[in-house]
Design a protein around this motif. Structure first.
Motif, PDB file in Angstrom:
ATOM      1  N   MET A   1       0.824  -1.210   0.000  1.00 51.36           N
ATOM      2  CA  MET A   1       0.000   0.000   0.000  1.00 51.36           C
ATOM      3  C   MET A   1       0.859   1.262   0.000  1.00 51.36           C
ATOM      4  O   MET A   1       0.371   2.352  -0.307  1.00 51.36           O
ATOM      5  CB  MET A   1      -0.931   0.016   1.214  1.00 51.36           C
ATOM      6  N   LEU A   2       2.164   1.134   0.340  1.00 51.60           N
ATOM      7  CA  LEU A   2       3.062   2.284   0.356  1.00 51.60           C
ATOM      8  C   LEU A   2       3.851   2.431  -0.931  1.00 51.60           C
ATOM      9  O   LEU A   2       4.571   3.421  -1.105  1.00 51.60           O
ATOM     10  CB  LEU A   2       4.060   2.157   1.522  1.00 51.60           C
ATOM     11  N   VAL A   3       3.753   1.457  -1.824  1.00 47.57           N
ATOM     12  CA  VAL A   3       4.634   1.398  -2.984  1.00 47.57           C
ATOM     13  C   VAL A   3       3.925   1.942  -4.224  1.00 47.57           C
ATOM     14  O   VAL A   3       2.822   1.482  -4.569  1.00 47.57           O
ATOM     15  CB  VAL A   3       5.100  -0.050  -3.235  1.00 47.57           C
ATOM     16  N   PRO A   4       4.524   2.911  -4.924  1.00 43.13           N
ATOM     17  CA  PRO A   4       3.935   3.383  -6.184  1.00 43.13           C
ATOM     18  C   PRO A   4       3.813   2.221  -7.175  1.00 43.13           C
ATOM     19  O   PRO A   4       4.616   1.275  -7.147  1.00 43.13           O
ATOM     20  CB  PRO A   4       4.938   4.429  -6.672  1.00 43.13           C
ATOM     21  N   PRO A   5       2.814   2.277  -8.063  1.00 38.24           N
ATOM     22  CA  PRO A   5       2.589   1.146  -8.987  1.00 38.24           C
ATOM     23  C   PRO A   5       3.812   0.758  -9.803  1.00 38.24           C
ATOM     24  O   PRO A   5       4.031  -0.429 -10.063  1.00 38.24           O
ATOM     25  CB  PRO A   5       1.454   1.670  -9.885  1.00 38.24           C
ATOM     26  N   ASP A   6       4.645   1.720 -10.177  1.00 39.41           N
ATOM     27  CA  ASP A   6       5.790   1.392 -11.022  1.00 39.41           C
ATOM     28  C   ASP A   6       6.944   0.757 -10.244  1.00 39.41           C
ATOM     29  O   ASP A   6       7.956   0.374 -10.833  1.00 39.41           O
ATOM     30  CB  ASP A   6       6.297   2.644 -11.739  1.00 39.41           C
ATOM     31  N   LEU A   7       6.807   0.623  -8.906  1.00 38.41           N
ATOM     32  CA  LEU A   7       7.884   0.049  -8.094  1.00 38.41           C
ATOM     33  C   LEU A   7       7.478  -1.246  -7.397  1.00 38.41           C
ATOM     34  O   LEU A   7       8.150  -1.693  -6.467  1.00 38.41           O
ATOM     35  CB  LEU A   7       8.356   1.070  -7.042  1.00 38.41           C
ATOM     36  N   LYS A   8       6.380  -1.867  -7.835  1.00 35.30           N
ATOM     37  CA  LYS A   8       5.935  -3.110  -7.201  1.00 35.30           C
ATOM     38  C   LYS A   8       6.995  -4.193  -7.309  1.00 35.30           C
ATOM     39  O   LYS A   8       7.254  -4.937  -6.358  1.00 35.30           O
ATOM     40  CB  LYS A   8       4.623  -3.584  -7.838  1.00 35.30           C
ATOM     41  N   ASP A   9       7.613  -4.309  -8.484  1.00 36.55           N
ATOM     42  CA  ASP A   9       8.650  -5.335  -8.652  1.00 36.55           C
ATOM     43  C   ASP A   9       9.849  -5.049  -7.757  1.00 36.55           C
ATOM     44  O   ASP A   9      10.484  -5.977  -7.243  1.00 36.55           O
ATOM     45  CB  ASP A   9       9.095  -5.404 -10.116  1.00 36.55           C
ATOM     46  N   GLU A  10      10.160  -3.781  -7.551  1.00 34.87           N
ATOM     47  CA  GLU A  10      11.286  -3.427  -6.689  1.00 34.87           C
ATOM     48  C   GLU A  10      11.050  -3.916  -5.264  1.00 34.87           C
ATOM     49  O   GLU A  10      11.948  -4.476  -4.627  1.00 34.87           O
ATOM     50  CB  GLU A  10      11.477  -1.907  -6.679  1.00 34.87           C
ATOM     51  N   GLU A  11       9.836  -3.745  -4.752  1.00 27.33           N
ATOM     52  CA  GLU A  11       9.532  -4.200  -3.392  1.00 27.33           C
ATOM     53  C   GLU A  11       9.659  -5.706  -3.283  1.00 27.33           C
ATOM     54  O   GLU A  11      10.184  -6.234  -2.293  1.00 27.33           O
ATOM     55  CB  GLU A  11       8.121  -3.749  -2.981  1.00 27.33           C
ATOM     56  N   ALA A  12       9.203  -6.413  -4.298  1.00 23.41           N
ATOM     57  CA  ALA A  12       9.340  -7.875  -4.280  1.00 23.41           C
ATOM     58  C   ALA A  12      10.814  -8.279  -4.270  1.00 23.41           C
ATOM     59  O   ALA A  12      11.209  -9.211  -3.560  1.00 23.41           O
ATOM     60  CB  ALA A  12       8.630  -8.473  -5.492  1.00 23.41           C
ATOM     61  N   ASP A  13      11.646  -7.558  -5.018  1.00 23.32           N
ATOM     62  CA  ASP A  13      13.078  -7.855  -5.037  1.00 23.32           C
ATOM     63  C   ASP A  13      13.720  -7.582  -3.678  1.00 23.32           C
ATOM     64  O   ASP A  13      14.603  -8.329  -3.232  1.00 23.32           O
ATOM     65  CB  ASP A  13      13.782  -7.017  -6.112  1.00 23.32           C
ATOM     66  N   LEU A  14      13.279  -6.516  -3.020  1.00 25.77           N
ATOM     67  CA  LEU A  14      13.817  -6.213  -1.697  1.00 25.77           C
ATOM     68  C   LEU A  14      13.489  -7.322  -0.709  1.00 25.77           C
ATOM     69  O   LEU A  14      14.342  -7.747   0.090  1.00 25.77           O
ATOM     70  CB  LEU A  14      13.259  -4.875  -1.196  1.00 25.77           C
ATOM     71  N   LEU A  15      12.261  -7.816  -0.743  1.00 24.48           N
ATOM     72  CA  LEU A  15      11.864  -8.899   0.162  1.00 24.48           C
ATOM     73  C   LEU A  15      12.630 -10.181  -0.168  1.00 24.48           C
ATOM     74  O   LEU A  15      13.007 -10.942   0.738  1.00 24.48           O
ATOM     75  CB  LEU A  15      10.360  -9.128   0.082  1.00 24.48           C
ATOM     76  N   ASP A  16      12.865 -10.421  -1.443  1.00 25.51           N
ATOM     77  CA  ASP A  16      13.662 -11.608  -1.822  1.00 25.51           C
ATOM     78  C   ASP A  16      15.076 -11.496  -1.262  1.00 25.51           C
ATOM     79  O   ASP A  16      15.649 -12.490  -0.792  1.00 25.51           O
ATOM     80  CB  ASP A  16      13.713 -11.738  -3.347  1.00 25.51           C
ATOM     81  N   GLY A  17      15.656 -10.294  -1.337  1.00 26.93           N
ATOM     82  CA  GLY A  17      16.993 -10.104  -0.790  1.00 26.93           C
ATOM     83  C   GLY A  17      17.030 -10.343   0.711  1.00 26.93           C
ATOM     84  O   GLY A  17      17.957 -10.971   1.236  1.00 26.93           O
ATOM     85  N   ILE A  18      16.025  -9.842   1.407  1.00 29.29           N
ATOM     86  CA  ILE A  18      15.951 -10.061   2.855  1.00 29.29           C
ATOM     87  C   ILE A  18      15.857 -11.553   3.161  1.00 29.29           C
ATOM     88  O   ILE A  18      16.507 -12.066   4.086  1.00 29.29           O
ATOM     89  CB  ILE A  18      14.743  -9.308   3.450  1.00 29.29           C
ATOM     90  N   ALA A  19      15.052 -12.271   2.404  1.00 27.22           N
ATOM     91  CA  ALA A  19      14.892 -13.716   2.626  1.00 27.22           C
ATOM     92  C   ALA A  19      16.208 -14.463   2.442  1.00 27.22           C
ATOM     93  O   ALA A  19      16.418 -15.520   3.042  1.00 27.22           O
ATOM     94  CB  ALA A  19      13.827 -14.276   1.680  1.00 27.22           C
TER      95      ALA A  19
END
Length: 652
Positions: A183-201
């Motif tokens: 809900m905090l992520v602009p539509p054009d950065l959805k993939d970026e957030e997923a990549d950040l979570l993958d890195g954390i994992a």
């Protein structure tokens, strides 16, 4: 009862005895009057008393004075037949330590049902209570942080949301917790957030990642985010902690700065970042800065003279390689950062480490500088160099020598710690600091030029009429052609003309009786020094700081006092690293007013770290200084409050 039955009963007794003796919990039995009648091995380990010392004694020997009524109340409850389970209290050991204890008690009855004694099972919970206190402190820190902090699962579900996150994004904790971070992520950065979570994992720590996030009302912010994985006790990564800071203003400023870079005429603004050093108490100074007349003009030289309080003086000279607005802006940032770190009380080596880390994020990453922390009251100077030219020392008889300081590596290189040295500082000594513009030329060897600088200083100081005259004559000798300079030229002469009139110190135990002992010591010194007019205020403030040291720090305490014509200095050094801060007392609270009193009555006060703890100090101006008489080393007047008191944290 038969012999066989007795033997059976005896076996059960021995079994019970063995279980009690092998218990990891302290177990004692006491009469309803409080007399100890049984004491197991764990009780001896916990409290330090042997069974021979404990049995027959009153249980009150374990009870702190302020809890005597509590122990009486517990015995009264036992006498009424009550059981007390997991009562948390405090108890005192044989060597005087006070432990947090979990105690369970139950009555012991005779065969006719009369309550004759109480069995007490006790467990040391000191570590647990400390851990709980640390957790509570951490929770307060997190909740009061100015940075937005949230925790999210690896699936992106928000599980924690602090007050700063609400201020930044507009969502309350009830609205945010349980929602997806998307809900905090602009539509054009959805993939970026997923990549950040993958890195954390995968266990990756992500620091100062700049991105964009959307607020509740639709605004898009530039954000600096740092993320790191949170692991369970078995090491599995279960969540991510995210610390976010709004850098929208900074990004806008960077854009504006980029426009300024394109306007060469704005190079002159950098001159405002470089100015003659001001005069401060405890030192006399003369400075010269000559901007380059070649190429883009002004470069990255800087100098600074800082009143650290308590008679101590900080001295900086540095050089950002390069020229033009880029170098000048970096110089301004470094000068501001260096001043803030010095006022925060960081020792020279640690200050250099912070500046080294700070320099990595700056556009000009090759910087040399030297920082000196002079303490005329102690007769010493602490120096740390980051690849800078040697500091020259001019003795009162005009003999010139280099300070034996390790050169170190320039800032921005990283990976190698900077070493500081502590050297004696005689009254009447002058230090000469400069940048390479004074010594480097295209047709001369640097070593020969350094020899020329030393020889010039020796000749000039033998006949100079003050530091200003000396500075002019040094420049005229070394740079006779005043029409052109290939590089910036910076020269700073700092003199420490007079040592304190007297100093005294005493070591005190970290006990309550040290407060009146310290007052007596200070009172005697003030009478001997003829400073009776400062006694009331000095004794009051010293009592407050000594009381803080006794209550919140580790002993022993060192009380050190000194005075000059201008001021009286009082310093209390202890073995505890947290630094105190003034805070407002609440309601009818008896504590919390001491440092506010110090702040109100002292002309200056602050803290600084030591090798094994900290020093808290205050100064009071003498009557001569308040009346306008000149004191040694500078013009008297109210000393400014140093920054270290405003930034320190710790016990009050």
């Amino acid at each position: 009862m038969s012999i066989e039955a007795l033997r059976g009963a005896g076996g059960r007794h021995e079994l019970f005895q063995g279980l009690v003796e092998s218990s990891q919990d302290a177990i004692l039995v006491k009469t309803v009057d409080g007399e100890i009648t049984f004491w197991n091995d764990a009780a001896q380990r916990l409290y330090g008393y042997t069974p021979g010392e404990a049995v027959g004694s009153h249980v009150g020997m374990l009870v702190p004075p302020d809890l005597k009524d509590e122990e009486t109340g517990l015995l009264e409850r036992i006498a009424r037949g009550e059981c007390v389970e997991h009562h948390e209290t405090r108890r005192t050991t044989h060597d005087g330590r006070v432990l947090d204890i979990d105690v369970s008690l139950w009555p012991i009855r005779s065969r006719d049902g009369t309550i004759t004694a109480a069995c007490s099972v006790m467990r040391d919970i000191t570590d647990r209570k400390r851990a709980e206190a640390r957790v509570d402190e951490l929770a307060v820190v997190v909740e009061s942080s100015q940075d937005a902090i949230l925790i999210k699962s690896l699936d992106g579900e928000i599980t924690f949301w602090n007050a700063a996150a609400q201020r930044l994004y507009g969502y309350t904790p009830d609205e945010a917790v349980g929602s997806h971070v998307g809900m905090l992520v602009p539509p054009d950065l959805k993939d970026e957030e997923a990549d950040l979570l993958d890195g954390i994992a995968r266990g990756v720590r992500i620091e100062h990642y700049e991105t964009r996030r959307t607020t509740r009302d639709g605004r898009v912010l530039d954000i600096d985010v740092t993320l790191w994985p949170i692991r369970s006790r078995d090491g599995a990564i279960t969540a991510a902690c995210s610390v976010m800071r709004d850098i929208t203003g900074r990004k806008e400023a960077e854009a504006q700065l980029a426009e300024l870079y394109a306007q060469q005429r704005h190079i002159s603004l950098a001159l405002n970042l470089m100015g003659a050093s001001k005069q401060i108490p405890g030192a006399q100074a003369a400075s010269r800065y000559l901007p380059s007349t070649h190429g883009q003009g002004v470069g990255g030289d800087w100098l600074d003279l800082i009143d650290l309080g308590a008679g101590r003086v900080g001295v900086f000279v540095g050089d950002v390689m390069g020229r033009g607005l880029d170098a000048a802006v970096v110089m301004g940032q470094l000068r501001s950062a260096a001043r803030a770190l010095a006022l925060a009380g960081l020792p020279p080596w640690e200050l250099m480490r912070c500046l080294d880390a700070f320099t990595h994020d700056l556009p000009e990453q090759f910087v040399t500088c030297v920082y000196l922390e002079a303490d005329p009251a102690q007769g010493e100077v602490t120096v740390c160099s980051a690849g800078h030219l040697p500091v020259l020392l001019i003795e009162p008889d005009a003999v010139v020598s280099e300070l034996p300081v390790p050169t170190g590596i320039p800032l921005g290189v990283g990976g190698v710690p900077h070493e500081q040295v502590r050297l004696p500082l005689r009254a009447g000594t002058t230090l000469a600091l400069y940048t390479d513009g004074l010594v480097e030329t295209s047709d001369s060897d640097i070593d020969r030029r350094l020899e020329l600088v030393a020889g010039t200083l020796e000749e000039v100081f033998a006949t100079a009429d003050g530091l200003e005259d000396a500075a002019d004559r040094v420049l005229n000798t070394l740079l006779p052609d005043t029409a052109a300079y290939a590089d910036d030229v910076t020269l700073l002469l700092v003199s420490f003309p007079t040592a304190p009139l007297d100093t005294a110190e005493t070591e005190l135990a970290g006990e309550a009786f040290s407060v009146p002992a310290g007052r007596r010591f200070l009172s005697q010194r003030l009478r001997e020094w003829g400073l009776a007019e400062l006694a009331d205020t000095a004794l009051l403030l010293a009592s407050e700081l000594l009381t803080n040291g006794v209550r919140h720090a580790q002993g022993p305490l060192t009380l050190r006092v000194w005075h000059s014509v201008r001021e009286l200095g009082v310093e209390i050094t202890d073995g505890s690293t947290p630094r105190p801060r003034a805070r407002l007392a609440e309601g009818m609270a008896e504590n919390g007013r001491g440092l506010l009193l110090v702040e109100a009555l002292a002309d200056a006060w602050g803290t600084r770290p030591t090798t094994h703890g900290k020093t808290v100090w205050f100064t009071l101006l003498t009557a001569a200084a308040r009346d306008g008489a000149s004191g040694p080393g500078g013009t008297p007047g109210p000393a400014p409050q140093t920054g270290s008191a405003a930034t320190a944290a710790g016990a009050v």
